[in-house]
Enzyme design. Sequence first.
Site: not given
Ligand code: ACO
Length: 437
Positions: A313, A371
């Site tokens: 998140h 979720d």
């Molecule tokens: N699975 C694997 N790796 C992940 C995940 C994940 N679910 N989420 C983040 N990471 C990793 C990224 O690849 C990144 O790695 P790095 O530093 O080696 O490049 C690091 O963790 C940081 O992630 P970001 O994408 O920079 O974090 P951001 O804050 O931009 O994204 C997000 C947040 C979009 C929610 C992301 O965690 C994601 O895509 N999660 C899966 C989708 C999801 O469950 N979304 C629901 C959000 S809650 C809602 O809307 C109700």
Amino acid sequence: MIPSDVKATLSFSDGSPSMELPIYKGTIGPDVVDIRKLYAQTGRFTYDPGFLSTAACQSNITYIDGDKGELLYRGYPIEQLATNCDFLETCYLLLYGELPNPQQKGDFVKLVTRHTMVNEQMQFFLRGFRRDAHPMAVMTGLVGALSAFYHDSTDINNPQHREISAIRLIAKMPTLVAMAYKYGVGQPYIYPKNDLSYSANFMRMMFATPCEEYEPNDVLVRAIDRIFILHADHEQNASTSTVRLCGSSGTNPFAAIAAGVACLWGPAHGGANEAALNMLEDVQRMGGVEKIGEFIKQVKDKNSGIKLMGFGHRVYKNYDPRAKLMRETCHEVLDALGKTNDPILKLAMELEKIALEDEYFVARKLYPNVDFYSGIVQRAIGIPVSLFTAIFALARTVGWIAQLNEMIGDPEYKIGRPRQLYNGAAKRDVKPIGQRA
Ligand code: ACO
């Protein structure tokens, strides 16, 4: 805004004069540096794609402490609201700032209940869609179309119009979501029944047919109501910011909320509940619990493009408090339905356990979000996966409206107009077509 005694000074290495920037304090949470005069005084913009460090507004509605894993609506912890209040009390709180007393609650429930029917003409609009259309495509269209049906509540600058459009949207969303579902499965629409609670009414519109009544089960109704409470608002997330930006042009409330629905659809936002359940079902098909190690390996491989959906998140760098409540509800629902051996729940719990211990997830502070479990609950209740995000939109509607109305009432409100760092071609002349390479 409360000014802080501390001031920020911005200095430049090229000898341009430095600039003092005021700092403001909120009730809780980080202070903000006020950069509004930056461009006028320095000719420079700030650069912050994705709003990683930018507060785009001031708000009194919802507070999140992502490190602690804390979520407050109007100051009340989500755990207390989810345990002691129902969804319509939560709506009242988000809209008006205080929890209702019995009289206020009674009046509000009556008001919402009297607006649950939609204009009969809406069903003909719905009929224009293919039966296999995604419910979020249908919902984006239906919510946007409300402005064509309710002309007397489209002036966003008129407080009475805002009030009545808010009630209409909260009241009609369950009817529209149920209609979108019934249309997709080829069953007749079920009209709302006003002696049922908000959530029981929604479940009846979903699951009754003209030939068979649906008896709402208390545990399942409470679970749906809790899903609504947990999704009701989440401060300045992507869809809420979309609603604010869209509404800032003075467009009508229905159009602004339709923009929120469209934004919510994305898999990085509201679409994640659908994506999380699809992922769990894929892993189950691959071989279930035995294949978790292999699946986690793929998630950690940046080239695979696979994410652990329902994890991570932007704000929570701790367990999402909503996920804890959803996990509890998940057990209650599966108990009530006699599905405690549900293989998908077992898989989810095992996946969560392994991910929470894995260095990749620990180092990045990736925890389950709401979720991760909400899909299992909805699936157990009988809601098809493709409808999950539409249910999220139903619940988030009140948050979108509360935030939109707060923005319109804010004396500092201006049309939203981000700036950019331009990296394209400098000015050049158009050549006649025959001379172009
Ligand atoms: N699975 C694997 N790796 C992940 C995940 C994940 N679910 N989420 C983040 N990471 C990793 C990224 O690849 C990144 O790695 P790095 O530093 O080696 O490049 C690091 O963790 C940081 O992630 P970001 O994408 O920079 O974090 P951001 O804050 O931009 O994204 C997000 C947040 C979009 C929610 C992301 O965690 C994601 O895509 N999660 C899966 C989708 C999801 O469950 N979304 C629901 C959000 S809650 C809602 O809307 C109700």
